[in-house]
Scaffold this motif. Sequence first.
Motif, PDB file in Angstrom:
ATOM      1  N   GLU A 114       0.853  -1.183   0.000  1.00 11.31           N
ATOM      2  CA  GLU A 114       0.000   0.000   0.000  1.00 11.31           C
ATOM      3  C   GLU A 114       0.891   1.236   0.000  1.00 11.31           C
ATOM      4  N   VAL A 115       0.656   2.128  -0.948  1.00 11.99           N
ATOM      5  CA  VAL A 115       1.347   3.410  -0.984  1.00 11.99           C
ATOM      6  C   VAL A 115       0.385   4.461  -0.438  1.00 11.99           C
ATOM      7  N   ALA A 116       0.743   5.025   0.703  1.00 11.28           N
ATOM      8  CA  ALA A 116      -0.156   5.944   1.408  1.00 11.28           C
ATOM      9  C   ALA A 116      -0.352   7.240   0.622  1.00 11.28           C
ATOM     10  N   GLY A 117      -1.440   7.924   0.915  1.00  7.50           N
ATOM     11  CA  GLY A 117      -1.715   9.202   0.284  1.00  7.50           C
ATOM     12  C   GLY A 117      -0.602  10.195   0.548  1.00  7.50           C
ATOM     13  N   SER A 118      -0.254  10.982  -0.470  1.00  5.04           N
ATOM     14  CA  SER A 118       0.798  11.998  -0.411  1.00  5.04           C
ATOM     15  C   SER A 118       2.206  11.408  -0.334  1.00  5.04           C
ATOM     16  N   SER A 119       2.329  10.091  -0.395  1.00  7.74           N
ATOM     17  CA  SER A 119       3.651   9.468  -0.423  1.00  7.74           C
ATOM     18  C   SER A 119       4.182   9.454  -1.857  1.00  7.74           C
ATOM     19  N   ALA A 120       5.511   9.391  -1.972  1.00  5.69           N
ATOM     20  CA  ALA A 120       6.155   9.345  -3.285  1.00  5.69           C
ATOM     21  C   ALA A 120       7.205   8.248  -3.259  1.00  5.69           C
ATOM     22  N   VAL A 121       7.059   7.258  -4.143  1.00  7.25           N
ATOM     23  CA  VAL A 121       7.934   6.092  -4.148  1.00  7.25           C
ATOM     24  C   VAL A 121       8.457   5.847  -5.559  1.00  7.25           C
ATOM     25  N   VAL A 122       9.766   5.614  -5.660  1.00  2.00           N
ATOM     26  CA  VAL A 122      10.378   5.215  -6.922  1.00  2.00           C
ATOM     27  C   VAL A 122      10.737   3.733  -6.841  1.00  2.00           C
ATOM     28  N   PHE A 123      10.181   2.946  -7.734  1.00  2.00           N
ATOM     29  CA  PHE A 123      10.517   1.523  -7.833  1.00  2.00           C
ATOM     30  C   PHE A 123      11.630   1.397  -8.874  1.00  2.00           C
ATOM     31  N   GLU A 124      12.765   0.829  -8.463  1.00  3.55           N
ATOM     32  CA  GLU A 124      13.937   0.830  -9.319  1.00  3.55           C
ATOM     33  C   GLU A 124      14.746  -0.442  -9.149  1.00  3.55           C
ATOM     34  N   ASN A 125      15.650  -0.663 -10.098  1.00  3.61           N
ATOM     35  CA  ASN A 125      16.572  -1.786 -10.024  1.00  3.61           C
ATOM     36  C   ASN A 125      17.988  -1.225  -9.958  1.00  3.61           C
ATOM     37  N   ALA A 126      18.424  -0.891  -8.764  1.00  2.55           N
ATOM     38  CA  ALA A 126      19.750  -0.305  -8.572  1.00  2.55           C
ATOM     39  C   ALA A 126      20.791  -1.343  -8.186  1.00  2.55           C
ATOM     40  N   ILE A 127      20.356  -2.553  -7.799  1.00  3.36           N
ATOM     41  CA  ILE A 127      21.250  -3.609  -7.328  1.00  3.36           C
ATOM     42  C   ILE A 127      21.008  -4.869  -8.153  1.00  3.36           C
ATOM     43  N   ASP A 128      22.072  -5.543  -8.526  1.00  7.46           N
ATOM     44  CA  ASP A 128      21.957  -6.790  -9.282  1.00  7.46           C
ATOM     45  C   ASP A 128      21.737  -7.938  -8.300  1.00  7.46           C
ATOM     46  N   ASN A 129      20.478  -8.306  -8.091  1.00  5.27           N
ATOM     47  CA  ASN A 129      20.154  -9.364  -7.131  1.00  5.27           C
ATOM     48  C   ASN A 129      20.283 -10.765  -7.715  1.00  5.27           C
ATOM     49  N   ASP A 130      20.164 -10.906  -9.035  1.00  4.27           N
ATOM     50  CA  ASP A 130      20.054 -12.243  -9.624  1.00  4.27           C
ATOM     51  C   ASP A 130      21.302 -12.693 -10.381  1.00  4.27           C
ATOM     52  N   PHE A 131      22.411 -11.921 -10.293  1.00  3.88           N
ATOM     53  CA  PHE A 131      23.671 -12.268 -10.940  1.00  3.88           C
ATOM     54  C   PHE A 131      23.573 -12.257 -12.468  1.00  3.88           C
ATOM     55  N   ALA A 132      22.465 -11.783 -13.025  1.00  8.18           N
ATOM     56  CA  ALA A 132      22.293 -11.731 -14.477  1.00  8.18           C
ATOM     57  C   ALA A 132      22.739 -10.355 -14.990  1.00  8.18           C
TER      58      ALA A 132
END
Length: 206
Positions: A114-132
């Motif tokens: 749940e993203v609350a009202g007035s919240s601001a979220v960036v969904f990103e891939n900054a880390i290589d989690n899967d070694f690919a």
Amino acid sequence: NMSADVGTLVVLDGPCLTLTRGCSPPVLNVVGQAQLVLSQDLIIGADTQVEVNSSQPVQLAGDFDNRSRLPGQFDWTSGTLLLDGVGQAFEVAGVDRGATISGFAANYAIGEIEVAGSSAVVFENAIDNDFAPDDPCAEVLYVETFVLRAEATITLDNTIIYYQHLVDEGATVNLLGCSVLAQVTQLAGDFDGDGDVDLDDHTVFA
């Protein structure tokens, strides 16, 4: 290690909650009616074991920094994450299996975000989690229920969010680069959840 099934742990205006080496292995376990409230970042280390299935949401105002390399040790599919900060970053880590139910199995999936009202979220891939190779949109997020409250803002920065149920009360959604917000639907007869109906489904059903 942090393990609880009753009560509330509140971490306010202090250092981030960091789960890395030092415990063997480090464990985050929030079950039963326990509640975790963080005003700073949640940092999940490479070998952290995560189990979140409490009836109460994990409430996070800082970044969700998932550095895990062990998707089989990450179990949040029955838990809720409430994002209620401004300028938050969420590290996606799942392998892209397409808009199929199989994407929820051992793949850093979360039951509800749940993203609350007035919240601001960036969904990103900054880390290589899967070694690919770290190609654009190489890592994704699977979430069963995605709730976007009125006046919330989310930005997908070269990633994909797959959801089963979307509740959008009027949020702003920004899609950058190859980003997609896509619904997962299971075909009739697709018993193994791989996105098609074939002999493998007959084997599972039998």
